[in-house]
Structure formats: C-alpha cells, structure tokens
Design a protein around this motif. Structure first.
Motif, PDB file in Angstrom:
ATOM      1  N   HIS A 113      32.791  37.263  34.268  1.00 48.93           N
ATOM      2  CA  HIS A 113      33.902  37.872  34.994  1.00 48.93           C
ATOM      3  C   HIS A 113      34.889  36.818  35.531  1.00 48.93           C
ATOM      4  O   HIS A 113      36.110  37.005  35.505  1.00 48.93           O
ATOM      5  CB  HIS A 113      33.321  38.696  36.151  1.00 48.93           C
ATOM      6  CG  HIS A 113      34.328  39.389  36.998  1.00 48.93           C
ATOM      7  ND1 HIS A 113      34.794  40.648  36.713  1.00 48.93           N
ATOM      8  CD2 HIS A 113      34.958  39.013  38.126  1.00 48.93           C
ATOM      9  CE1 HIS A 113      35.667  41.005  37.632  1.00 48.93           C
ATOM     10  NE2 HIS A 113      35.786  40.032  38.504  1.00 48.93           N
ATOM     11  N   HIS A 117      38.991  36.225  34.696  1.00 49.79           N
ATOM     12  CA  HIS A 117      40.099  35.954  35.630  1.00 49.79           C
ATOM     13  C   HIS A 117      40.782  34.635  35.256  1.00 49.79           C
ATOM     14  O   HIS A 117      42.002  34.535  35.256  1.00 49.79           O
ATOM     15  CB  HIS A 117      39.574  35.831  37.060  1.00 49.79           C
ATOM     16  CG  HIS A 117      39.384  37.137  37.786  1.00 49.79           C
ATOM     17  ND1 HIS A 117      40.410  38.029  38.002  1.00 49.79           N
ATOM     18  CD2 HIS A 117      38.283  37.690  38.366  1.00 49.79           C
ATOM     19  CE1 HIS A 117      39.952  39.073  38.692  1.00 49.79           C
ATOM     20  NE2 HIS A 117      38.656  38.896  38.912  1.00 49.79           N
ATOM     21  N   SER A 137      39.552  36.782  45.658  1.00 53.72           N
ATOM     22  CA  SER A 137      39.372  38.230  45.557  1.00 53.72           C
ATOM     23  C   SER A 137      38.343  38.676  46.591  1.00 53.72           C
ATOM     24  O   SER A 137      37.985  37.916  47.489  1.00 53.72           O
ATOM     25  CB  SER A 137      38.935  38.600  44.149  1.00 53.72           C
ATOM     26  OG  SER A 137      37.591  38.225  43.972  1.00 53.72           O
ATOM     27  N   HIS A 140      35.210  36.523  45.288  1.00 56.50           N
ATOM     28  CA  HIS A 140      35.264  35.099  44.969  1.00 56.50           C
ATOM     29  C   HIS A 140      36.415  34.383  45.686  1.00 56.50           C
ATOM     30  O   HIS A 140      37.469  34.965  45.874  1.00 56.50           O
ATOM     31  CB  HIS A 140      35.444  34.856  43.463  1.00 56.50           C
ATOM     32  CG  HIS A 140      35.166  36.040  42.605  1.00 56.50           C
ATOM     33  ND1 HIS A 140      33.885  36.444  42.315  1.00 56.50           N
ATOM     34  CD2 HIS A 140      35.973  36.933  41.994  1.00 56.50           C
ATOM     35  CE1 HIS A 140      33.922  37.519  41.566  1.00 56.50           C
ATOM     36  NE2 HIS A 140      35.184  37.850  41.360  1.00 56.50           N
ATOM     37  N   ASP A 309      40.674  43.456  39.328  1.00 56.39           N
ATOM     38  CA  ASP A 309      39.727  43.649  38.224  1.00 56.39           C
ATOM     39  C   ASP A 309      40.251  44.670  37.209  1.00 56.39           C
ATOM     40  O   ASP A 309      40.773  45.715  37.590  1.00 56.39           O
ATOM     41  CB  ASP A 309      38.377  44.108  38.781  1.00 56.39           C
ATOM     42  CG  ASP A 309      37.710  42.985  39.550  1.00 56.39           C
ATOM     43  OD1 ASP A 309      38.201  41.847  39.476  1.00 56.39           O
ATOM     44  OD2 ASP A 309      36.703  43.253  40.213  1.00 56.39           O
TER      45      ASP A 309
HETATM   46 ZN    ZN Z   1      37.255  39.999  40.120  1.00 55.88          ZN
END
Ligand code: ZN
Ligand code: KG4
Length: 354
Positions: A113, A117, A137, A140, A309
């Motif tokens: 993931h 990004h 985010s 993260h 996302d």
């Molecule tokens: Zn994300």
C-alpha cells in the motif's frame, strides 16, 4: 491492470492502462468510503471495515470493469493491496484478487500500500524517480526517498501517532465529527493560530522523525483548562494545532531535503511529492510550497482523489511491477506490517504504522 484496495476504510477498485514508463491512463476508479459505518465510533473499527468490504467489493469490481468496456480477457493482470493495513480488510481484497486471477489465468501482483502511494506521482505527474516523498495519512507519516521501483529509503517516520490520526483525535476531543482533518482545517480558518502555546515535538532534531502524542496531550490540557469551550475557543485551538503541525512538517521536511541533496547525486532531480489524506490540507500545502520555493524544489501534490486511498494507485503499482516481470504466487500472505525498506534498522518507539 485491475487494482483492488481494502486495507483501511475505503473499498476501491480501478482499471489502469500503462502505456509506458511514467505513462498511464485511468480507465475507471471507484471508491466507496465507509464513513457512515464508523462515524458513531469516532474512528475505524477493523471488524466493521472488513465486513463492509465483503459486502460491496464484488459489485465495485464488476462496475470498475464494466465502465471500461473491456472484458476480463482484455486485462493483463490483477493487483491487490496485500498490506500494510487492517488484516481482515486486506484479506478480503487479496482473496478476491487471487480468485479472479486464478479463474481467468491472469498474473497476480501483491502490492504494498505504501508503494502504491509512493509511485502515484508517476501516474499523475509523469514523475520519474528519484524524488522525495512526504506521506501523511491516517495510518502513515513518513519521509522517503523514492530511488526506483522497489528501492525506498526511509529518512524519517512517526514515533507514535500518524498525522491524520492526530487531526482525528484533536477533532474528537473538541467535539468535531469524524474524519477530523477537514473539520479541524475548516475551524482553524476562523481561529487565532498564536493564542495557544503548543509544543513542536522533535523540531530541530537531526533525524527527520515525527511525534504527535505530546502535542495532542498539550492540546487536551489547554482544552480542559478553558472548558466549557466557546466556538471561538475551538477555532483558536484548531488554528494553534494546525500552526504547530505546520511548523513541525516544514522543519522535518527541510531536514529531509538536506539529506536528499546529500544522497541523490543528480541535482536536476529536485522534486518533493506530498501524498496521503492530510495532503488535502490547504494550509499545510501552502507552507510546503513555500518551503520548496526556498529550497529550489518542485512541489507536487497528486489530485486529492488520488492522494487518499484508491484503487488506481494499486493498479498503477501493479502495472509497474508487472512491466518488470514482478508477479506473485497465490501463497502471498496478507501483511499487517510491511515496511518499504525492510533492511532499515528498526526505530525505537515507532508504532505498528511505521
Ligand atoms: Zn493510504
Ligand atoms: O489517505 P487517507 O484517506 O487514508 C489513510 O490511509 O489513512 O487519509 C485519511 C486521513 C484522515 O486521518 C483524515 O482526517 C486526514 O487524512 N485528512 C486531513 C484532511 N483531509 C483528510 N487532515 C488534515 N486536513 C485535511 N483537510
């Protein structure tokens, strides 16, 4: 390439056509957020998220394909996020992707993931590595050098909360709805950023790491002291919080820029990308844009719908990997943790989101 994303609270499916290096076209991109499912709890509930993914994913995948006018046989691969994220949700997307790939005899790509990004600017801006990435985010908060596909150097990470999480917790504390980031930003616009004296954790430190737990505690203390809070108090607290966060982000990113300059030989590559849900924040963007101007960097922000996302970033990362012959077997596991640079020394204090 079909991409499936189910690692947090967005169920997403997309089809992306890769036409060359840093060249791709989004043919469909469907995202269903689960905001209403989690709003009553003030945050994402993993079990509810996983069940919601199960309910809608097959319909979203069918819709993503039908919007392109393509048939299954015209796809060249199926990609899904295999982590890091909430395991229940990741499993739903991963198993769906494996089932389709198996039934149709298509290559399967397990996507990280964070890598999805990280590679998004290739799709949105045609940007080729190396570049510096600030990923902020709900899950993260990292500063990374993207050297190449699969070659990431983490310069800094959060030692406790992610930045989006800090926005969400601040909002909850002040009685604002979930998700808190946009609410805090809205309230901050009417507030005095200098009224409350809040800490700037880790500012000035040599390594560009982040910490937001102390900031959140300090804000709670101020809120308690001024309780009951007027609308102006809430606005001033939001503005002061956003100001403190901005100071920290600019300082930490400036430190990372200095490291980037030392580690990346070619000086024509001076690009900073900010991605993740918090990149939607206009005040933070403006401050980062200013920093880039000062440091002679080009500032890139993918469009908001591709910062948060989505399935297109997963399809794109899958297509990039497939173009280099990187596919995965059906035994590939779902991973709650999956750092982009597994060789880096572990960070003391870094939470599961690192
Ligand atoms: Zn994300
Ligand atoms: O990337 P994302 O959609 O999902 C994750 O992978 O976490 O990011 C969601 C996070 C939430 O914490 C939300 O509060 C935050 O991004 N966010 C914002 C703004 N819009 C979304 N934070 C600050 N300001 C905003 N305008």
């Amino acid at each position: 390439m079909l991409g499936i994303e189910t690692s947090c609270d967005e169920t997403a499916a997309a089809v992306v056509l890769r036409t060359g290096p840093q060249q791709g076209k989004i043919l469909s991109n469907i995202v269903r957020a689960q905001l209403d499912d989690h709003a009553a709890y003030g945050g994402v509930v993993p079990e509810i998220a996983a069940r919601a993914h199960v309910e809608v994913l097959d319909v979203l995948v069918a819709q993503a394909l039908s919007e392109t006018g393509l048939s299954w046989d015209e796809l060249d691969g199926i990609a899904a996020t295999a982590g890091p994220g909430l395991l229940g949700g990741v499993l739903v997307g991963l198993m769906t992707a494996k089932a389709i790939a198996s039934a149709r005899g298509l290559p399967f790509v397990a996507v990280n993931h964070l890598e999805a990004h990280a590679l998004t600017p290739g799709l949105t801006d045609g940007l080729a590595p190396p570049y510096l990435l600030l990923l902020v985010s709900g899950g993260h908060t990292q500063l990374l050098i993207v050297h190449d596909l699969g070659a990431y150097e983490r310069l800094g990470t959060t030692l406790d909360d992610a930045l989006g999480e800090a926005f969400d917790k601040t909002a909850k504390l002040l009685g604002l709805p979930y998700p808190g980031g946009p609410e805090v930003e809205k309230c901050a616009a009417d507030g005095d950023p200098s009224r409350f004296d809040l800490p700037r954790p880790l500012m000035g430190r040599e390594a560009p790491d982040f910490s937001f737990a102390g900031l959140k505690t300090a804000l709670r203390r101020q809120a308690e002291q001024h309780s009951p809070l007027s609308n102006q108090d809430v606005a001033d607290l939001c503005a002061s919080f956003q100001q403190a966060v901005g100071d920290v982000i600019v300082d930490r990113t400036a430190t990372a820029i200095n490291l980037f300059e030392k580690r990346v030989a070619s000086m024509k590559d001076r690009n900073l990308v900010v991605a993740g849900g918090v990149a939607a924040n206009q005040a933070l963007r403006a401050r980062l844009a200013q920093l880039c101007e000062k440091k002679n960097f080009v500032f890139h922000v993918p469009p908001a719908s591709l910062c948060t996302d989505n399935g297109a970033m997963v399809a794109w990362a899958g297509a990039e990997r497939l173009s280099r012959g990187l596919t995965d077997g059906f035994e590939f596991p779902a991973r709650a943790r999956w750092p982009l640079d597994p060789d880096a020394a572990p960070k003391i204090g870094a939470g599961v989101k690192a």
